[in-house]
Design an enzyme around this catalytic site. Structure first.
Site, PDB file in Angstrom:
ATOM      1  N   GLU A 259       0.872  -1.066   0.023  1.00 18.01           N
ATOM      2  CA  GLU A 259       0.135  -0.111   0.222  1.00 18.01           C
ATOM      3  C   GLU A 259       0.602   1.077  -0.277  1.00 18.01           C
ATOM      4  O   GLU A 259       1.549   1.432   0.820  1.00 18.01           O
ATOM      5  CB  GLU A 259      -0.991  -0.085   1.198  1.00 18.01           C
ATOM      6  CG  GLU A 259      -1.744  -1.251   1.454  1.00 18.01           C
ATOM      7  CD  GLU A 259      -2.863  -1.103   0.422  1.00 18.01           C
ATOM      8  OE1 GLU A 259      -2.908  -0.086  -0.264  1.00 18.01           O
ATOM      9  OE2 GLU A 259      -3.398  -2.314   0.011  1.00 18.01           O
ATOM     10  N   CYS A 298      -3.421   8.756   3.290  1.00 13.89           N
ATOM     11  CA  CYS A 298      -2.288   8.593   1.893  1.00 13.89           C
ATOM     12  C   CYS A 298      -3.295   8.607   1.340  1.00 13.89           C
ATOM     13  O   CYS A 298      -3.737   8.267  -0.256  1.00 13.89           O
ATOM     14  CB  CYS A 298      -2.206   6.502   1.947  1.00 13.89           C
ATOM     15  SG  CYS A 298      -3.880   5.866   2.636  1.00 13.89           S
TER      16      CYS A 298
HETATM   17  P1  NAP Z   1       8.092   5.538   4.383  1.00 16.82           P
HETATM   18  O1  NAP Z   1       9.599   6.468   4.890  1.00 16.82           O
HETATM   19  O2  NAP Z   1       8.324   4.747   3.402  1.00 16.82           O
HETATM   20  O3  NAP Z   1       8.252   3.885   5.558  1.00 16.82           O
HETATM   21  C1  NAP Z   1       7.111   3.097   5.717  1.00 16.82           C
HETATM   22  C2  NAP Z   1       8.049   1.798   7.094  1.00 16.82           C
HETATM   23  O4  NAP Z   1       8.525   1.248   5.950  1.00 16.82           O
HETATM   24  C3  NAP Z   1       8.066   1.844   8.090  1.00 16.82           C
HETATM   25  O5  NAP Z   1       7.591   1.048   8.966  1.00 16.82           O
HETATM   26  C4  NAP Z   1       9.407   2.234   7.788  1.00 16.82           C
HETATM   27  O6  NAP Z   1      10.603   2.248   9.112  1.00 16.82           O
HETATM   28  C5  NAP Z   1       9.799   0.723   7.173  1.00 16.82           C
HETATM   29  N1  NAP Z   1      11.170   0.555   5.906  1.00 16.82           N
HETATM   30  C6  NAP Z   1      12.518   2.110   5.919  1.00 16.82           C
HETATM   31  N2  NAP Z   1      13.060   1.395   5.566  1.00 16.82           N
HETATM   32  C7  NAP Z   1      12.995  -0.347   5.322  1.00 16.82           C
HETATM   33  C8  NAP Z   1      13.362  -0.989   3.645  1.00 16.82           C
HETATM   34  N3  NAP Z   1      14.690  -0.273   2.985  1.00 16.82           N
HETATM   35  N4  NAP Z   1      12.611  -2.452   4.104  1.00 16.82           N
HETATM   36  C9  NAP Z   1      11.401  -2.366   4.473  1.00 16.82           C
HETATM   37  N5  NAP Z   1      10.793  -0.925   5.863  1.00 16.82           N
HETATM   38  C10 NAP Z   1      11.641  -0.506   5.328  1.00 16.82           C
HETATM   39  O7  NAP Z   1       6.670   5.166   4.747  1.00 16.82           O
HETATM   40  P2  NAP Z   1       6.750   6.533   6.085  1.00 16.82           P
HETATM   41  O8  NAP Z   1       6.684   7.974   5.507  1.00 16.82           O
HETATM   42  O9  NAP Z   1       6.394   5.800   7.368  1.00 16.82           O
HETATM   43  O10 NAP Z   1       4.732   6.931   5.362  1.00 16.82           O
HETATM   44  C11 NAP Z   1       4.460   7.717   4.409  1.00 16.82           C
HETATM   45  C12 NAP Z   1       3.724   7.058   3.075  1.00 16.82           C
HETATM   46  O11 NAP Z   1       3.202   6.171   3.553  1.00 16.82           O
HETATM   47  C13 NAP Z   1       2.918   8.326   2.493  1.00 16.82           C
HETATM   48  O12 NAP Z   1       3.531   7.758   1.224  1.00 16.82           O
HETATM   49  C14 NAP Z   1       1.618   7.345   2.776  1.00 16.82           C
HETATM   50  O13 NAP Z   1       1.452   7.703   1.040  1.00 16.82           O
HETATM   51  C15 NAP Z   1       2.532   6.509   2.429  1.00 16.82           C
HETATM   52  N6  NAP Z   1       0.490   5.235   3.147  1.00 16.82           N
HETATM   53  C16 NAP Z   1      -0.253   4.611   2.379  1.00 16.82           C
HETATM   54  C17 NAP Z   1      -1.179   4.126   2.912  1.00 16.82           C
HETATM   55  C18 NAP Z   1      -2.247   3.162   1.793  1.00 16.82           C
HETATM   56  O14 NAP Z   1      -2.424   3.043   3.042  1.00 16.82           O
HETATM   57  N7  NAP Z   1      -1.566   2.899   0.837  1.00 16.82           N
HETATM   58  C19 NAP Z   1      -1.154   4.124   3.669  1.00 16.82           C
HETATM   59  C20 NAP Z   1      -0.144   5.140   5.133  1.00 16.82           C
HETATM   60  C21 NAP Z   1       0.173   5.907   4.673  1.00 16.82           C
HETATM   61  P3  NAP Z   1      11.113   3.030   9.884  1.00 16.82           P
HETATM   62  O15 NAP Z   1      10.033   3.866  10.428  1.00 16.82           O
HETATM   63  O16 NAP Z   1      12.181   2.833  11.114  1.00 16.82           O
HETATM   64  O17 NAP Z   1      12.455   4.520   9.121  1.00 16.82           O
END
Ligand code: NAP
Length: 526
Positions: A259, A298
């Site tokens: 997602e 999101c």
């Molecule tokens: P993110 O930076 O991509 O991080 C998401 C998750 O992935 C965090 O738990 C992060 O851990 C982890 N992560 C980081 N590096 C990783 C790796 N190499 N491999 C696997 N996991 C890894 O996103 P965010 O900043 O938390 O969230 C905002 C984004 O999420 C926005 O773009 C938003 O649109 C999207 N979003 C989408 C939905 C949907 O349902 N489509 C819902 C909510 C949010 P750490 O925090 O420890 O770095």
């Protein structure tokens, strides 16, 4: 030097401290440290193995009705502790009461939804997709498609914006399907997920091994996934790409659902004039989407697509409405929009907005000196920002750059085909809305944009009261979208169980096949 010890992780059936000082979780309004987290020193290989062996075995021994009852107990534990979660959401995510409710109460009602829906599958442990049928002319040989819970673990990786809902909407489906969970909240806002999971674990309402939590860096977590595991990821498109391209993920081929981010749209019908009730509805919808959770959803509206002659009236009405939204410390009773979750997010949002600014004009920007906070410079505040594309036919950034905050852009269209084409330029979205009193226009738009959206919301005056909101993910409907949105389908009523179930065509003597069919619950195809 911080004197706060990192929160322990719950793996292998016990609370285990990580090593080192860990990372800081900060109040985005005041800049004060609230907690620390670290996964350093955590043996992820053993954690996943324990969940598979102990949790998976226990869950598979239960019927759907029993798992559904456990979910109901989980929801009751969370409900009983609801008050403290609101405080954590305020402190760690800068949530207003309304924001916190969206996340926390949304989580609890989603768990209840799956508890109720799961109970309808009764005392079965398997499901079938369709009825038995003869394989050829000879009726003695039949086949049925049966599905059993996958024997791996659900590795759930969540985004920072929904620490409660993100954790539980995934866990509810996984546990109901019979697959244990290792959940990893995003570091910045992990405190709420940790507290909720701790309450559930301490209440002992789930079987041993079925729920684990790790807070802090992802480190080598994915190096330990196995073929029967599932990875449910929510986050940015860039991190989703890293998950998919991970060498172990490619080699072992666990199931992966992503997602990711999405440039969601709202389209105003050509029939809607500024005095029409649908115009007020349209404005309300956009303002709520831009300001709820400071636009960090999101599903939030990023692109506002209107007939060319409605650009002016839309810009005026939106500017007037945004000017009435008080921004500041969510502890202040008048404040309707708090900060974004971290200073880092504030900076990233500023960079994304700068890219949009390069090819759009600013229509409205909230005055920074209006922030209601004792020390506004300590907070990660970002004022509502509305753009208008300088040229809707050539604008690129608006279809490519996700400014994850209270930011949206107006675009103009000439005809229905042009509007649908603009929606499609988002390369796949979670949701798009259409606001029109012209049923033919709405129906035509729905069919034109359905292929590029996980969900399409049609709005007119008749559904004003019933409408939960463009950004509200209802557990009975699909959540997920094609392309850039991740290509996933995380929710959608009981059809969301399929991600955690393995379907197999069982062929054999009609008598056995029918007996097997009778010992499974019928579940509609995904
Ligand atoms: P993110 O930076 O991509 O991080 C998401 C998750 O992935 C965090 O738990 C992060 O851990 C982890 N992560 C980081 N590096 C990783 C790796 N190499 N491999 C696997 N996991 C890894 O996103 P965010 O900043 O938390 O969230 C905002 C984004 O999420 C926005 O773009 C938003 O649109 C999207 N979003 C989408 C939905 C949907 O349902 N489509 C819902 C909510 C949010 P750490 O925090 O420890 O770095």
């Amino acid at each position: 030097m911080s004197t706060i010890s990192p929160l322990p992780n719950f793996v292998g059936g016990r609370w285990t401290a990580g090593s080192g000082p860990g990372e800081s979780l900060v109040d985005p309004t005041r800049g004060t440290e609230l907690a620390r987290v670290t996964t350093d020193g955590v043996d992820f290989g053993s954690a996943l193995a324990y969940a598979r062996e102990v949790g998976g075995r226990a869950l598979r021994a239960m019927t759907f009705a029993q798992r559904a009852a456990s979910l109901d107990a989980v929801a009751s534990v969370l409900k009983a502790n609801r008050a403290k979660y609101g405080v954590i959401a305020l402190e760690n995510s800068g949530n207003t009461e309304r924001d916190a409710s969206f996340d926390i109460d949304g989580a609890i009602s989603t768990i209840r939804h799956f508890s109720k829906a799961g109970a309808s599958l009764g005392e079965f442990r398997y499901v079938r997709d369709g009825e038995p049928f003869a394989l050829g002319r000879d009726p003695s040989l039949e086949a049925v498609h049966l599905a059993a819970p996958r024997r791996g673990v659900g590795v759930h990786i969540n985004a920072f914006n929904f620490p409660a809902w993100g954790t539980w909407e995934k866990a509810a489906v996984s546990l109901l399907a019979g697959v244990p969970v290792v959940t990893k909240p995003a570091t910045a806002t992990a405190l709420l997920a940790w507290e909720m999971v701790r309450d559930v674990i301490e209440a002992r309402v789930l079987p041993e091994g079925s729920l684990s939590i790790v807070c802090g860096g992802v480190r080598d977590l994915l190096d330990h996934v196995e073929s029967e595991d599932v990875i449910a990821f929510t986050g940015s498109a860039a991190t989703a790409a890293r998950v998919r391209a991970h060498a172990r993920v490619i080699e072992r081929n666990p199931r992966v659902n992503c997602e990711a981010d999405s440039l969601n749209a709202i389209v105003l019908g050509p029939d809607v004039h500024p005095e029409a009730p649908e115009f007020a509805q349209f404005i309300d919808e956009i303002v709520r989407e831009m300001t709820l959770k400071a636009g960090q959803k999101c599903t939030a509206i990023r692109r506002i697509i209107v007939p060319a002659e409605m650009i002016g009236p839309s810009a005026d009405a939106l500017s007037a409405a945004l000017a009435t939204v008080p921004v500041g410390d969510p502890r202040h009773p008048d404040v309707a929009m708090g900060p974004v979750v971290t200073k880092a997010q504030q900076a990233m949002l500023g960079e994304a907005a700068a890219q949009l600014r390069a090819e759009a004009a600013v229509v409205y920007e909230g005055p920074r000196d209006a922030v209601k906070s004792e020390e506004p410079e300590r907070g990660a505040f970002f004022m509502p920002l509305l753009f208008r594309a300088a040229d809707s036919s050539t604008a690129r950034a608006v279809h490519e750059v996700e400014a994850f905050g209270p930011v949206a852009t107006l675009l103009s269209y000439l005809d229905a085909e042009g509007a649908a084409e603009l929606v499609a330029r988002g390369r796949g979205s979670l949701v798009s809305s259409v606001v029109s009193a012209d049923r033919r226009f709405s129906a035509k738009m729905a069919l034109s944009v359905a292929a590029v959206n996980g969900r399409v919301l049609l709005l007119d005056e008749t559904v004003r009261k019933a409408n939960p909101g463009h950004g509200v993910v209802v557990p009975s409907c699909i959540h997920g979208g094609p392309g850039r949105a991740g290509g996933g389908e995380e929710l959608g009523g009981l059809r969301s169980l399929w991600f955690y179930l393995q379907r197999s065509a069982v062929q054999g003597p009609a008598g056995i096949v029918r007996e097997l069919a009778d010992s499974s619950a019928l579940l509609a195809s995904p």
